[in-house]
Design a protein around this motif. Structure first.
Motif, PDB file in Angstrom:
ATOM      1  N   ASN A  16       0.804  -1.225   0.000  1.00  0.00           N
ATOM      2  CA  ASN A  16       0.000   0.000   0.000  1.00  0.00           C
ATOM      3  C   ASN A  16       0.840   1.279   0.000  1.00  0.00           C
ATOM      4  O   ASN A  16       0.311   2.373   0.026  1.00  0.00           O
ATOM      5  CB  ASN A  16      -0.990   0.001   1.181  1.00  0.00           C
TER       6      ASN A  16
ATOM      7  N   LYS B 242       4.325  -1.477 -11.359  1.00  0.00           N
ATOM      8  CA  LYS B 242       4.145  -1.345 -12.809  1.00  0.00           C
ATOM      9  C   LYS B 242       4.315  -2.690 -13.490  1.00  0.00           C
ATOM     10  O   LYS B 242       5.263  -3.417 -13.204  1.00  0.00           O
ATOM     11  CB  LYS B 242       5.189  -0.383 -13.392  1.00  0.00           C
TER      12      LYS B 242
ATOM     13  N   LEU C 120      -0.388   0.124 -10.451  1.00  0.00           N
ATOM     14  CA  LEU C 120      -1.044   0.203  -9.153  1.00  0.00           C
ATOM     15  C   LEU C 120      -0.429   1.373  -8.399  1.00  0.00           C
ATOM     16  O   LEU C 120       0.784   1.433  -8.205  1.00  0.00           O
ATOM     17  CB  LEU C 120      -0.820  -1.087  -8.357  1.00  0.00           C
TER      18      LEU C 120
ATOM     19  N   GLY D 255      -0.313   2.299  -5.015  1.00  0.00           N
ATOM     20  CA  GLY D 255      -0.614   1.716  -3.711  1.00  0.00           C
ATOM     21  C   GLY D 255      -1.301   2.652  -2.725  1.00  0.00           C
ATOM     22  O   GLY D 255      -2.348   2.304  -2.161  1.00  0.00           O
TER      23      GLY D 255
ATOM     24  N   ALA E 222      -4.943   3.051  -3.651  1.00  0.00           N
ATOM     25  CA  ALA E 222      -5.711   1.907  -4.148  1.00  0.00           C
ATOM     26  C   ALA E 222      -6.670   1.367  -3.089  1.00  0.00           C
ATOM     27  O   ALA E 222      -6.425   1.460  -1.882  1.00  0.00           O
ATOM     28  CB  ALA E 222      -4.745   0.813  -4.594  1.00  0.00           C
TER      29      ALA E 222
ATOM     30  N   LEU F 112      -8.295  -3.743  -5.003  1.00  0.00           N
ATOM     31  CA  LEU F 112      -7.272  -3.628  -6.033  1.00  0.00           C
ATOM     32  C   LEU F 112      -5.919  -4.127  -5.504  1.00  0.00           C
ATOM     33  O   LEU F 112      -5.164  -4.781  -6.218  1.00  0.00           O
ATOM     34  CB  LEU F 112      -7.153  -2.170  -6.496  1.00  0.00           C
ATOM     35  N   LEU F 113      -5.642  -3.814  -4.240  1.00  0.00           N
ATOM     36  CA  LEU F 113      -4.382  -4.259  -3.639  1.00  0.00           C
ATOM     37  C   LEU F 113      -4.289  -5.782  -3.655  1.00  0.00           C
ATOM     38  O   LEU F 113      -3.257  -6.352  -4.034  1.00  0.00           O
ATOM     39  CB  LEU F 113      -4.266  -3.742  -2.198  1.00  0.00           C
TER      40      LEU F 113
ATOM     41  N   GLU G 170      -5.887  -7.775  -5.594  1.00  0.00           N
ATOM     42  CA  GLU G 170      -5.814  -8.233  -6.990  1.00  0.00           C
ATOM     43  C   GLU G 170      -4.358  -8.203  -7.469  1.00  0.00           C
ATOM     44  O   GLU G 170      -3.868  -9.149  -8.077  1.00  0.00           O
ATOM     45  CB  GLU G 170      -6.682  -7.306  -7.849  1.00  0.00           C
ATOM     46  N   PHE G 171      -3.662  -7.082  -7.182  1.00  0.00           N
ATOM     47  CA  PHE G 171      -2.265  -6.974  -7.599  1.00  0.00           C
ATOM     48  C   PHE G 171      -1.372  -7.955  -6.847  1.00  0.00           C
ATOM     49  O   PHE G 171      -0.442  -8.503  -7.410  1.00  0.00           O
ATOM     50  CB  PHE G 171      -1.763  -5.529  -7.433  1.00  0.00           C
ATOM     51  N   ARG G 172      -1.693  -8.155  -5.549  1.00  0.00           N
ATOM     52  CA  ARG G 172      -0.907  -9.104  -4.754  1.00  0.00           C
ATOM     53  C   ARG G 172      -0.927 -10.478  -5.442  1.00  0.00           C
ATOM     54  O   ARG G 172       0.116 -11.116  -5.638  1.00  0.00           O
ATOM     55  CB  ARG G 172      -1.502  -9.193  -3.343  1.00  0.00           C
TER      56      ARG G 172
ATOM     57  N   LYS H 184      -1.578 -11.140  -8.569  1.00  0.00           N
ATOM     58  CA  LYS H 184      -0.881 -11.102  -9.863  1.00  0.00           C
ATOM     59  C   LYS H 184       0.629 -11.209  -9.672  1.00  0.00           C
ATOM     60  O   LYS H 184       1.318 -11.899 -10.428  1.00  0.00           O
ATOM     61  CB  LYS H 184      -1.182  -9.783 -10.583  1.00  0.00           C
TER      62      LYS H 184
END
Lengths: 500, 339
Positions: free
Chosen positions: A384, A389, A400, A402, A405, A409-410, A412-414, A416
């Motif tokens: 966060n 990128k 993202l 952080g 966000a 979303l956090l 989701e990126f985690r 990914k």
């Protein structure tokens, strides 16, 4: 974060009167024009006085006239999301962004060093791969990069140049230090706005401009044309060079036609070209004519359907064979994408040390490579606070932020990052510097964040940096995103001359 | 010159000329319809016929719609699906110019871009509603400004030759069609209104039609200078077809477009593409020069104009095929030499 929160009532004093009265940047941020004490930075005092003397009404009128002129001249970019293919002007702020002579000297030195090193790196990647042998993690990232094309190995580009045109994005941190944010070594755009913006500044602020002693930028097209001719497989005077565009519906079409016009070259589309006997020709009303240099402004994936995208109807069949045979120069060289890849970016200081045995002149933004276990652990623990990128996205997409966000979303990126660590890099958010920027709605100057894209031309004789560049500005209060596709605008960049 | 670029230049010229011509014809017809003693349909149908959109208009409107002058004007000014409307012509001219921005001079480009932005703006709609003549005038003036700027700010070289070739060939067709339609209207008027000799005032009506025709071709003042006070059908027709000094006469436009073509594709350079078109163009050029006022006997005008329109269309096809590379991929230079 709203800029108005940070407005503090300052006593009008000395130079800071009129338009600049009560102007202040957000705390913890470097404002390029006005220092923390509310006084103009010493090099820029005169310009601040002269511009500040205008009334808000006068300034608003000048701003509106400038925008109308851009629209009438068709200095526009196309908006993909708009179904009618509408064209918009690239929003422009009349308040110039100033860079002192000393600062630019430093930037210039750093950019020359950086492009030279990246050129050598590309020669190595498509050649002996010595650097990759020394840096195993880099080797893995390069060979797995989307823009690495093994079939280009062993091809030496005409004139030996690969990065004819580089656009390097710089930001300034809270201490005012320039840092490289990103290299653009494929088809960097925006230089036409640098030249158009200058025309407007000169028209609207003739006295200010004259007194400020600013480097010219309008010789860029001539220098570019010389750079292109210098890598021709035939004598420069016998060279036919062309600009290759995807066509009028491309978002940067204005720039393509602008450069063709100002260089006196013809603007062609793929269908105008064909290859016969490994030579490139353009179809003319008087029959075929040989082409020696192509300044291509189309993505390399669409250059030659025989090589890159068999499913593509675009492109010039056989172009890469002609290139490999040394019969046509392509600027920039295909394959450069491997050097401006976000995954390779963290290693550029190492690349500079490896090829030039020098310490990097320019700082860059400390970057965590998610492919490295330690880095990834840190990123996931501090997600966060990070800007993440995706390495294969550009234009501010796939990012993202952080600190702003949502929890959703956090996570989701985690997920990914865990699934595909190689696709991501992360940085702490840099407090981008600000510049006083015209806020049309409030009819006053407000602090807005900026970046700077200078342009570097490289010929066989070496690199040359245009003393200027595209200053992009996040027009939305508090925003960090300067991309034109996401609501960014631009400013004229005034690079001061040395005092005689 | 790059074939695609030449193609855009040619059509840039054609659409510019078309926009101007349509605005002029509408303007003139609006004036004539006020007092010409003709039925509304007699006034407005010719406008649609001249544009070549009679069938399209009929298929998209109620029968008799051609008697509604306002409707016809809206169709010819704004319709998105009428390829010849002012709006479509301006937009197409601008799109062609935008595709070859590196070729068109900045000043000329700005003029056509400004006209386009204006046509698409609410101000143009308002001008059209409250000040119709002003609307038509603005379109004509902006186009004329652009045509003038092209000639005064561009190199007089191949790109301008192609633009001008487009302007002139479009103008040949326009003049021929306007004349043909009016000629037909007069004949029809005679049949319908005056089958048993001339009624009182018939002469005035006929003269009004011929004068309006001259105005539709911007030829009223030049005609009066050449043949003072003698406004007859045969004199007007001879003037619009044969007058070598009038820049909208068929003879003048064919003469000068042929000159442009010979500059683009010199007669003595046999290896260059365009041999077939050059031959056909030369034949039309010789043929129009062979016409005299005497040879324009009553009844033959329609045939003459049809020949001009057909041959011009074939020449345009030939240019597209031989110089722009349409259709059969790159006809080789050897084949052309043999033909």
């Amino acid at each position: 974060m709203s800029a108005s929160v940070h407005q503090s009532d300052r006593v009008d004093s000395g130079a800071v009167s009129g338009l600049f009265a009560r102007y202040a940047g957000p705390p913890g941020t470097f404002d390029e024009l006005i220092a923390e004490d509310g006084e103009p930075r010493p090099s820029f005092r005169r310009v601040v006085e002269l511009i500040g003397a205008r009334s808000a009404a006068e300034f608003g009128r000048a701003q509106a006239l400038a925008e109308l002129a851009l629209l009438n001249q068709g200095v526009t970019f196309s908006v993909y999301s708009d179904t009618r293919g509408a064209e918009k002007i690239f929003p422009f702020c009349l308040v110039p962004r100033l860079v002192s002579a000393a600062d630019f000297r430093h930037v210039e030195r750093g950019l020359e060093q950086r492009t030279r090193a990246l050129g050598l790196f590309l020669d190595d990647v498509y050649g002996p791969q010595r650097a990759l042998a020394e840096l195993p993690i880099l080797r893995e990232l390069v060979l797995g990069a989307k823009h690495y094309y093994p079939l280009l190995s062993g091809i030496r580009p005409p004139g030996g140049v690969r990065i004819h045109i580089a656009g390097v994005d710089l930001i300034r941190d809270p201490a005012g230090v320039f840092r490289v944010l990103e290299d653009n070594l494929r088809t960097p755009s925006g230089v036409s706005y640098v030249i158009e913006n200058r025309l407007i500044s000169k028209r609207i602020f003739p006295q200010v401009f004259e007194q400020a002693r600013i480097h010219r930028v309008d010789h860029y097209p001539t220098r570019l044309a010389e750079t292109l001719r210098a890598v021709s497989p035939v004598a420069p005077e016998d060279t036919t060079a062309v600009v290759l565009t995807p066509g009028p519906y491309n978002s940067a079409y204005f720039e393509h036609s602008f450069l063709a016009r100002t260089m006196g070259l013809e603007l062609v589309q793929s269908a105008d070209l064909f290859v016969d006997d490994d030579r490139v020709f353009v179809r003319t009303t008087r029959g075929p004519r040989r082409v020696h240099v192509i300044y291509r402004r189309i993505d390399e994936a669409f250059l030659d359907p025989d090589v890159f995208r068999p499913d593509s109807l675009l492109g010039v069949r056989g172009l890469m064979r002609a290139y490999a045979a040394g019969n046509v120069a392509l600027a920039n060289a295909p394959g450069n994408g491997v050097a401006d890849d976000k995954a390779v970016y963290p290693f550029v200081p190492d690349i500079i040390r490896f090829f030039l045995s020098e310490e990097p002149v320019l700082e860059q933004v400390p970057t965590f490579v998610c492919a490295r276990d330690d880095d990834r652990r840190y990123v996931l623990e501090h997600l966060n606070q990070m800007v993440v990128k995706a390495v294969d996205e550009a234009g501010g997409y796939g990012m993202l932020m952080g600190p702003e966000a949502s929890a959703e979303l956090l996570s989701e990126f985690r997920a990914k990052i865990v699934a595909e660590p190689r696709r991501f890099i992360a940085q702490h958010r840099v407090e981008l510097s600000t510049c006083p920027t015209w806020d049309g709605a409030d009819a006053r100057l407000a602090a807005r964040r900026v970046d700077l894209r200078p342009y570097v031309l490289t010929s066989p004789a070496g690199p040359w940096v245009l003393p200027g560049g595209l200053s992009r500005v996040a027009l939305v209060s508090g925003s960090y995103v300067v991309n034109s596709s996401q609501g960014g605008g631009s400013k004229d960049t005034w690079v001061q001359k040395d005092h005689a | 010159m790059i074939s695609r670029v030449a193609d855009h230049g040619f059509w840039f010229g054609r659409y510019l000329e078309r926009a101007e011509s349509t605005a002029r014809v509408l303007h003139v017809t609006l004036t004539m319809a006020l007092d010409a003693e003709l039925t509304k349909a007699q006034c407005w149908l010719p406008v649609i016929i001249v544009s070549g959109e009679k069938a399209h208009f009929a298929s998209t409107h109620e029968p008799g719609a051609e008697a509604d002058g306002d409707l016809v004007q809206r169709y010819m000014s704004w319709s998105e699906d009428n390829m010849t409307s002012i709006r479509r012509s301006v937009s197409a001219a601008r799109e062609n110019a935008r595709s070859i921005r590196e070729v068109v001079s900045l000043e000329a480009w700005e003029t056509v871009n400004r006209l386009y932005l204006w046509i698409e703006s609410p101000e143009a709609r308002e001008e059209y509603e409250v000040h119709r003549y002003g609307f038509y005038r603005r379109v004509r003036e902006e186009v004329q400004l652009c045509l003038g700027l092209l000639r005064s700010t561009m190199l007089h070289d191949t790109p301008l030759d192609f633009i001008w070739l487009g302007v002139l060939l479009e103008r040949v067709g326009q003049t021929a069609r306007v004349l043909d339609v009016h000629h037909h209207a007069v004949a029809q008027y005679h049949r319908e209104q005056a089958p048993n000799g001339e009624p009182f005032g018939a002469k005035e009506v006929e003269t009004a039609i011929w004068l309006s025709l001259l105005r539709a071709c911007s030829g009223f003042e030049p005609f009066m200078k050449q043949s003072p006070g003698r406004v007859s059908g045969s004199a007007v027709a001879a003037f619009l077809i044969l007058e070598p000094k009038f820049p909208r006469s068929i003879r003048y436009c064919i003469d000068s477009s042929y000159d442009r073509f010979c500059a683009i594709r010199p007669i003595d350079q046999h290896a260059l593409p365009g041999a077939e078109t050059l031959r056909r163009f030369g034949a039309l050029h010789d043929w129009i020069r062979g016409r005299t006022a005497e040879s324009l006997a009553a009844g033959s005008i329609h045939e003459l104009l049809t020949h001009v329109v057909d041959e011009t269309a074939r020449i345009c096809d030939g240019i597209a095929r031989e110089l722009f590379g349409y259709g059969a991929e790159a006809v080789s230079t050897q084949e052309q030499q043999q033909s």
